[in-house]
Structures are given as structure tokens and as C-alpha cells.
Motif scaffolding. Structure first.
Motif, PDB file in Angstrom:
ATOM      1  N   CYS A  55       5.320 -84.146 -29.486  1.00  9.44           N
ATOM      2  CA  CYS A  55       6.053 -85.821 -29.849  1.00  9.44           C
ATOM      3  C   CYS A  55       4.764 -86.493 -29.410  1.00  9.44           C
ATOM      4  N   CYS A  58       6.996 -88.465 -26.068  1.00 10.28           N
ATOM      5  CA  CYS A  58       6.815 -87.727 -24.544  1.00 10.28           C
ATOM      6  C   CYS A  58       6.307 -87.302 -24.271  1.00 10.28           C
ATOM      7  N   CYS A  75      10.278 -86.111 -31.060  1.00  8.35           N
ATOM      8  CA  CYS A  75      11.506 -84.667 -31.115  1.00  8.35           C
ATOM      9  C   CYS A  75      12.537 -85.287 -30.897  1.00  8.35           C
ATOM     10  N   CYS A  78      14.001 -87.633 -28.158  1.00 13.12           N
ATOM     11  CA  CYS A  78      13.540 -88.579 -28.566  1.00 13.12           C
ATOM     12  C   CYS A  78      14.381 -89.475 -29.535  1.00 13.12           C
TER      13      CYS A  78
HETATM   14 ZN   LIG Z   1      10.044 -86.298 -27.258  1.00 17.17          ZN
END
Ligand SMILES: [Zn+2]
Ligand SMILES: [Zn+2]
Length: 256
Positions: A55, A58, A75, A78
Motif C-alpha cells: 500500500c 500505510c 489498500c 486505508c
Molecule cells: Zn494501506
């Protein structure tokens, strides 16, 4: 690292290797060049970066590309809950040699390891450190810091480049995050961090440093990211413009 002539260093390494026979902290083989640090080259090299797909926000590694939104590169988690962190990255997964070295640093007080680990963070976290105004270590509660004698996050943060500012304090002790579920971890650290005490001269100094700054939060390990989120929220309240995170390791496949 040293100004000694190369022949002298080679000779000293040779003498130390024979006389003291120091061993690599991770694999236990004899070190050929003890002056280069307590870990052998092949152990350092075995620490592989987290590979795509991961991601963009994150930094979490994903099992397949399908979990990633192709437009935003983020992702599902998030996309679901907006993060206080602009991005988070780590040197590698919290396993194998990297995990061993972090344990040695943290629990056995092998503080010289911070140089090697911090150097890797600087190299693999270039994207996160670019344009950053300061680095802020995740603080320990004063009681834990007193017992350990140092804060490993601060030791790591020293090697990253931007000025180090202790802009956070832990306002309450939290139980260890190990073994807690993601939601319990969030609950455990909620409100545990704050900017330095209001009203003091120090506070004004920190305010000026934090205001509109791009800050990189630094810690040894990130598991669910709950601690980093709680810290990022406190930094945002302190006036930071953008908050990013860089850790030595990241635990993979945590339950959500
Ligand atoms: Zn993420
Ligand atoms: Zn080794």
C-alpha cells in the motif's frame, strides 16, 4: 567510519578477530572484521525489503495486486479509514535477522546496532525522508525509559539526517501491545501521547518547530500502526503540516 589508514584497520581487525574471536550477533559465525560492527555482512544482506504489492499509504504488504486500488495505490483499510499519516515505510518485515537485531538493540542494550539499522532506514526510507523538516521518535513512558536506560526509537532517529526533535511525550503508560487485537491496540494507545506540556517555555519552542512542519515519526517496529496513528494525531494537534512514519521493521499479516 574510521580515519585510520586501511592497512592499520585490516591489521586491527585481524588481531581482534584472533584474540577476541567475536561472533555475529545474529548467526553466531566468527566476525572477519569486528571493527565494522557486531553483525556479519551476509546477515545485513539477508534483510530484504518489503516487495510490491504494498500500500502506498500505510506500506502494508499485500498478498496479491487485487487488494490494491490501482488509481490511488492504497489498500482497503486505508480507503476505509483516513489515516493521520501521509505514508509509512519500513526497512523490512519483522522476522528473521531484522527481528533478532531489534531484540538485541532493545532488550540486550546493544545500542551500537542503531547505526547499522538507522543507516538502512535512511537508505530504504529515502522517499519518506525526502523534504522532511524533522524526525520525531515515538517516546517511551518515562518509567520504561528509566528502566531501559534509553529509547531505541531515539537511537535509530539519530541516523536519519533531519534534525531530531523530542516533540512528543507519553502522557500515560500503556500495557504492551503484544498479543492484543488491532482494535484493542487502538483503544490501548488512544490519547496516550501529547505534545510537551502547555504553558512551559519548552512548549513554545516545540510549537515553533512543529508548526507547518513535515515530520517523520520514527519507531523500531510497527504492528497494526495504532501507536503511530496515536502519535500522528498528537503531532497534528501540535500544528504539524504533514506526518509520515519510518520504522526499522513492520509486522506482516496482522489480523485487521
Ligand atoms: Zn494501506
Ligand atoms: Zn551473521
Amino acid at each position: 567510519m574510521s580515519d585510520d589508514p586501511p592497512w592499520f584497520r585490516r591489521l586491527s581487525d585481524g588481531v581482534l578477530a584472533v584474540v577476541l574471536a567475536p561472533r555475529c550477533l545474529a548467526c553466531g559465525t566468527s566476525l572477519d572484521a569486528p571493527l565494522a560492527g557486531p553483525v556479519c555482512l551476509s546477515c545485513w544482506r539477508s534483510i530484504t525489503p518489503i516487495t510490491p504489492p504494498f500500500c502506498r499509504t500505510c506500506g502494508d504488504a499485500l498478498p496479491t495486486w487485487r487488494g490494491l486500488d490501482l488509481v490511488s495505490g492504497t489498500c482497503a483499510r486505508c480507503r476505509r479509514q483516513p489515516s493521520a499519516l501521509a505514508c509509512a515505510r519500513a526497512v523490512g518485515a519483522y522476522e528473521g535477522v531484522l527481528r533478532q537485531l531489534i531484540h538485541c538493540l532493545k532488550y540486550e542494550g546493544r545500542r551500537t546496532l542503531a547505526a547499522g539499522l538507522g543507516g538502512m532506514m535512511r537508505e530504504r526510507g529515502r522517499e519518506v525522508l525526502e523534504g522532511a523538516d524533522l524526525v520525531v521518535p515515538v517516546p517511551l513512558h518515562w518509567r520504561r525509559q528509566h528502566a531501559r536506560g534509553f529509547n531505541q526509537a531515539e537511537d535509530l532517529a539519530r541516523w536519519l539526517g533531519p534534525p531530531l526533535v523530542r516533540a512528543l511525550r507519553r502522557v500515560r503508560a500503556t500495557s504492551p501491545q503484544v498479543g492484543l487485537s488491532a482494535s484493542r491496540r487502538r483503544h490501548n494507545v488512544r490519547g496516550a501521547f501529547a505534545a510537551p506540556r502547555r504553558g512551559l517555555l519548552r512548549r513554545r519552542r516545540y510549537d515553533a518547530k512543529l508548526r507547518s512542519a513535515c515530520v517523520v515519526l520514527v519507531d523500531d517496529v510497527s504492528t497494526t500502526g495504532a501507536t503511530l496513528q496515536a502519535c500522528a494525531e498528537a503531532l497534528r494537534e501540535g500544528g504539524a503540516r504533514e506526518i509520515r512514519a519510518l520504522t526499522a521493521a513492520r509486522a506482516l499479516s496482522t489480523p485487521r
